[in-house]
Design a protein around this motif. Structure first.
Motif, mmCIF file in Angstrom:
data_model
loop_
_atom_site.group_PDB
_atom_site.id
_atom_site.type_symbol
_atom_site.label_atom_id
_atom_site.label_comp_id
_atom_site.label_asym_id
_atom_site.label_seq_id
_atom_site.Cartn_x
_atom_site.Cartn_y
_atom_site.Cartn_z
ATOM 1 N N CYS A 83 0.857 -1.179 0.000
ATOM 2 C CA CYS A 83 0.000 0.000 0.000
ATOM 3 C C CYS A 83 0.896 1.232 0.000
ATOM 4 C CB CYS A 83 -0.904 0.002 1.231
ATOM 5 S SG CYS A 83 -1.976 1.461 1.330
ATOM 6 N N ILE A 93 -2.077 0.373 -4.739
ATOM 7 C CA ILE A 93 -1.505 -0.945 -4.467
ATOM 8 C C ILE A 93 -0.419 -1.182 -5.517
ATOM 9 C CG2 ILE A 93 -1.902 -3.444 -4.462
ATOM 10 C CD1 ILE A 93 -3.183 -2.157 -2.051
ATOM 11 N N ALA A 139 -6.076 1.851 -5.097
ATOM 12 C CA ALA A 139 -6.640 0.903 -4.127
ATOM 13 C C ALA A 139 -8.156 0.796 -4.254
ATOM 14 C CB ALA A 139 -6.247 1.302 -2.711
ATOM 15 N N LEU A 144 -9.538 -4.983 -7.843
ATOM 16 C CA LEU A 144 -8.782 -5.553 -6.725
ATOM 17 C C LEU A 144 -9.658 -6.345 -5.765
ATOM 18 C CD1 LEU A 144 -6.333 -2.611 -5.978
ATOM 19 C CD2 LEU A 144 -5.810 -4.802 -7.067
ATOM 20 N N ASP A 145 -10.979 -6.252 -5.911
ATOM 21 C CA ASP A 145 -11.883 -7.022 -5.051
ATOM 22 C C ASP A 145 -11.668 -8.528 -5.187
ATOM 23 O OD1 ASP A 145 -12.903 -4.667 -4.081
ATOM 24 O OD2 ASP A 145 -14.808 -4.802 -5.178
ATOM 25 N N LYS A 148 -10.367 -9.900 -2.053
ATOM 26 C CA LYS A 148 -11.139 -9.787 -0.822
ATOM 27 C C LYS A 148 -11.816 -11.078 -0.390
ATOM 28 C CE LYS A 148 -13.740 -6.279 -0.138
ATOM 29 N NZ LYS A 148 -14.707 -5.183 -0.251
ATOM 30 N N ARG A 172 -7.223 -9.288 1.962
ATOM 31 C CA ARG A 172 -8.391 -8.460 2.269
ATOM 32 C C ARG A 172 -8.023 -7.392 3.295
ATOM 33 N NH1 ARG A 172 -14.368 -9.255 3.428
ATOM 34 N NH2 ARG A 172 -14.132 -11.218 2.376
ATOM 35 N N LEU A 175 -5.890 -4.661 1.650
ATOM 36 C CA LEU A 175 -6.678 -3.859 0.718
ATOM 37 C C LEU A 175 -7.635 -2.930 1.471
ATOM 38 C CD1 LEU A 175 -7.384 -3.191 -2.191
ATOM 39 C CD2 LEU A 175 -9.013 -5.092 -2.155
ATOM 40 N N CYS A 178 -5.702 -0.142 3.218
ATOM 41 C CA CYS A 178 -5.192 0.804 2.225
ATOM 42 C C CYS A 178 -6.318 1.706 1.731
ATOM 43 C CB CYS A 178 -4.543 0.032 1.068
ATOM 44 S SG CYS A 178 -3.524 1.040 -0.017
ATOM 45 N N ARG A 179 -7.470 1.135 1.458
ATOM 46 C CA ARG A 179 -8.616 1.927 1.012
ATOM 47 C C ARG A 179 -9.069 2.906 2.095
ATOM 48 N NH1 ARG A 179 -12.133 -2.715 -2.234
ATOM 49 N NH2 ARG A 179 -10.963 -2.512 -4.189
#
Length: 188
Positions: A83, A93, A139, A144-145, A148, A172, A175, A178-179
């Motif tokens: 991240c 990412i 991100a 990118l899901d 997850k 997950r 991510l 980072c989000r």
């Protein structure tokens, strides 16, 4: 007189045979199936490129702050997710895949799993057998899901082989964290 269905079937069979990418030559065999075509390798014919690298045994996810690596403990990582933030505060990412690469090459890293398929652009940053591919993805990008879910994910790079990323909650976690730190969305 031929029937229309027979002619269509014969045409389809001939078309499929013409599409074959075989490296062999069809010859008549001798033996129990005498007269039945068989494939033989042509001597001196161009052989397929060497086999893509295989994933070593014992690879697993290893977390360290805002960095997550997949590899064998004590060895260089095979895939790394980090991240980062750009100057505007947007979270990114960084994907780094360590595998063979040609200088200046570009490719799409395919991530397949959890009911999703993501194709993420990467560039060869170092060439050779221990090459390095890198890509930066916002991100918040929904592709990118794929990371997850709770299932394993395949990561494939053309010529670089396929990694079977074991099921883990770590991708997950990275991510989502980072989000959550994405400052660019707060200004919108």
């Amino acid at each position: 007189m031929t029937r229309p269905g027979t002619l269509a079937s014969l045409t389809l069979a001939l078309a499929l045979a013409a599409c074959s990418q075989s490296q062999g030559q069809v010859v008549a065999s001798s033996g129990p199936a005498d007269g039945y075509p068989a494939r033989l390798n042509l001597v001196g014919a161009e052989q397929p490129q060497e086999v893509a690298p295989r994933q070593p045994e014992g690879a697993q996810w290893l977390a360290a702050g805002e960095r997550l690596s997949f590899g064998v403990p004590g060895q260089a990582p095979l895939l790394t997710l980090t991240c980062e933030r750009d100057p505007s505060g947007a979270s990114l990412i960084r994907l780094v895949r360590t595998t063979r690469a040609e200088s200046g090459a570009k490719a799409l890293l395919a991530l397949i799993g959890n009911g999703r398929i993501a194709r993420l652009p990467v560039n060869a940053m170092a060439d050779g057998e221990a090459g390095r591919w890198e890509g930066l993805v916002p991100a918040v990008d929904p592709r990118l899901d794929v990371l997850k879910g709770i299932n394993s994910v395949e990561a494939t790079l053309p010529g670089g082989g396929t990694l079977q990323l074991k099921s883990s909650g770590e991708p997950r976690r990275l991510l989502e964290a980072c989000r959550a730190r994405d400052l660019s969305r707060a200004a919108v």
